[in-house]
Motif scaffolding. Sequence first.
Motif, PDB file in Angstrom:
ATOM      1  N   VAL A 136       0.854  -1.186   0.000  1.00 30.04           N
ATOM      2  CA  VAL A 136       0.000   0.000   0.000  1.00 30.04           C
ATOM      3  C   VAL A 136       0.888   1.234   0.000  1.00 30.04           C
ATOM      4  N   THR A 137       0.387   2.314  -0.574  1.00 29.72           N
ATOM      5  CA  THR A 137       1.161   3.553  -0.624  1.00 29.72           C
ATOM      6  C   THR A 137       0.852   4.418   0.589  1.00 29.72           C
ATOM      7  N   LYS A 138       1.723   5.398   0.832  1.00 29.08           N
ATOM      8  CA  LYS A 138       1.614   6.219   2.028  1.00 29.08           C
ATOM      9  C   LYS A 138       0.479   7.238   1.982  1.00 29.08           C
ATOM     10  N   THR A 139      -0.289   7.238   0.906  1.00 27.50           N
ATOM     11  CA  THR A 139      -1.486   8.077   0.865  1.00 27.50           C
ATOM     12  C   THR A 139      -2.676   7.386   1.534  1.00 27.50           C
ATOM     13  N   ILE A 140      -2.502   6.172   1.998  1.00 27.89           N
ATOM     14  CA  ILE A 140      -3.589   5.411   2.613  1.00 27.89           C
ATOM     15  C   ILE A 140      -4.068   6.104   3.891  1.00 27.89           C
ATOM     16  N   THR A 141      -5.347   5.994   4.191  1.00 28.01           N
ATOM     17  CA  THR A 141      -5.875   6.566   5.425  1.00 28.01           C
ATOM     18  C   THR A 141      -5.555   5.658   6.608  1.00 28.01           C
ATOM     19  N   GLY A 142      -5.644   6.238   7.804  1.00 22.61           N
ATOM     20  CA  GLY A 142      -5.382   5.448   8.995  1.00 22.61           C
ATOM     21  C   GLY A 142      -6.333   4.274   9.133  1.00 22.61           C
ATOM     22  N   THR A 143      -7.605   4.504   8.866  1.00 23.17           N
ATOM     23  CA  THR A 143      -8.603   3.438   8.978  1.00 23.17           C
ATOM     24  C   THR A 143      -8.309   2.303   8.006  1.00 23.17           C
ATOM     25  N   ASP A 144      -7.967   2.664   6.772  1.00 21.64           N
ATOM     26  CA  ASP A 144      -7.681   1.634   5.774  1.00 21.64           C
ATOM     27  C   ASP A 144      -6.383   0.893   6.092  1.00 21.64           C
ATOM     28  N   LEU A 145      -5.421   1.593   6.676  1.00 26.11           N
ATOM     29  CA  LEU A 145      -4.174   0.931   7.042  1.00 26.11           C
ATOM     30  C   LEU A 145      -4.419  -0.096   8.146  1.00 26.11           C
ATOM     31  N   VAL A 146      -5.210   0.268   9.142  1.00 26.39           N
ATOM     32  CA  VAL A 146      -5.550  -0.693  10.204  1.00 26.39           C
ATOM     33  C   VAL A 146      -6.243  -1.907   9.609  1.00 26.39           C
ATOM     34  N   ASP A 147      -7.196  -1.666   8.722  1.00 25.49           N
ATOM     35  CA  ASP A 147      -7.913  -2.777   8.083  1.00 25.49           C
ATOM     36  C   ASP A 147      -6.947  -3.660   7.288  1.00 25.49           C
ATOM     37  N   SER A 148      -5.991  -3.024   6.588  1.00 27.39           N
ATOM     38  CA  SER A 148      -5.021  -3.779   5.796  1.00 27.39           C
ATOM     39  C   SER A 148      -4.135  -4.643   6.685  1.00 27.39           C
ATOM     40  N   ILE A 149      -3.760  -4.115   7.838  1.00 25.72           N
ATOM     41  CA  ILE A 149      -2.939  -4.876   8.779  1.00 25.72           C
ATOM     42  C   ILE A 149      -3.653  -6.156   9.198  1.00 25.72           C
ATOM     43  N   PHE A 150      -4.926  -6.048   9.544  1.00 16.90           N
ATOM     44  CA  PHE A 150      -5.656  -7.234   9.991  1.00 16.90           C
ATOM     45  C   PHE A 150      -5.908  -8.207   8.844  1.00 16.90           C
ATOM     46  N   ARG A 151      -6.112  -7.698   7.660  1.00 18.91           N
ATOM     47  CA  ARG A 151      -6.299  -8.592   6.518  1.00 18.91           C
ATOM     48  C   ARG A 151      -5.025  -9.379   6.223  1.00 18.91           C
ATOM     49  N   VAL A 152      -3.882  -8.701   6.296  1.00 23.39           N
ATOM     50  CA  VAL A 152      -2.611  -9.392   6.076  1.00 23.39           C
ATOM     51  C   VAL A 152      -2.358 -10.394   7.194  1.00 23.39           C
ATOM     52  N   GLN A 153      -2.673 -10.011   8.431  1.00 18.27           N
ATOM     53  CA  GLN A 153      -2.522 -10.932   9.561  1.00 18.27           C
ATOM     54  C   GLN A 153      -3.308 -12.217   9.325  1.00 18.27           C
ATOM     55  N   GLU A 154      -4.476 -12.081   8.704  1.00 12.42           N
ATOM     56  CA  GLU A 154      -5.330 -13.240   8.450  1.00 12.42           C
ATOM     57  C   GLU A 154      -4.924 -14.017   7.202  1.00 12.42           C
ATOM     58  N   GLY A 155      -3.905 -13.532   6.487  1.00 12.23           N
ATOM     59  CA  GLY A 155      -3.400 -14.257   5.333  1.00 12.23           C
ATOM     60  C   GLY A 155      -3.855 -13.737   3.988  1.00 12.23           C
TER      61      GLY A 155
END
Length: 246
Positions: A136-155
């Motif tokens: 993801v690029t650094k223009t991502i919002t905080g909410t979307d970054l948190v969501d991305s972290i959990f999605r990656v954690q889940e595989g």
Amino acid sequence: MSDPTEANGTTGPAEAAGPAGSGGGPGRHARVVLVDDHRMFRTGVQAEIGQTEQTGVEVVGEAADVDQAVTVITATRPEVVLLDVHLPGGGGVEVLRRCAPLMGDTEQPVRFLALSVSDAAEDVIGVIRGGARGYVTKTITGTDLVDSIFRVQEGDAVFSPRLAGFVLDAFASTDAPPVDEDLDRLTQREREVLRLIARGYAYKEIAKQLYISVKTVESHVSAVLRKLQLSNRHELTRWATARRLV
């Protein structure tokens, strides 16, 4: 700088704008390490996503270069690493190479999500081939970054819009990309500056995007022109456009 394993909670100018809110959802928790060579950016991300009670994200370590990253990741064994692509000591790909055993751990895998200012195809493909689960690029919002972290954690695999196409095209092709000897002469940072110059950014805008000084931008541009044997930014733009780097 402070001990790399110490999370810093001071507010800073992260590009991930907007409050992260409760993007983590009830009951979810992820231990995260931030790897980026810009301290202000790390501080900003920490302030944005590291409010664990609200987001479910716990920042357990930070690192500014490859050696620090490997040390901190090995010591803390986070679920997710937010990894910048361009780092002193060999870049994000080198971190991935040295952390391959941790990624392959079947019981407690460490997963990597690239978080970079670059949206260049070779950067995206390089870290995905190295084992990262998303980009993801650094223009991502905080909410979307948190969501991305959990999605990656889940595989899951997570990409900013349009970047997924680079990966699909790369893995669908059986032909290796041709070697560009001219481009290979440039460092990763020089390539970043090259792209932004070719896109019409002023030196001050490039300095702000890359968290470097205007003088440093000027030095990188001079080095690029010298290495490519070009005379000015107009020739540089034509060179970059011809290679589809813009």
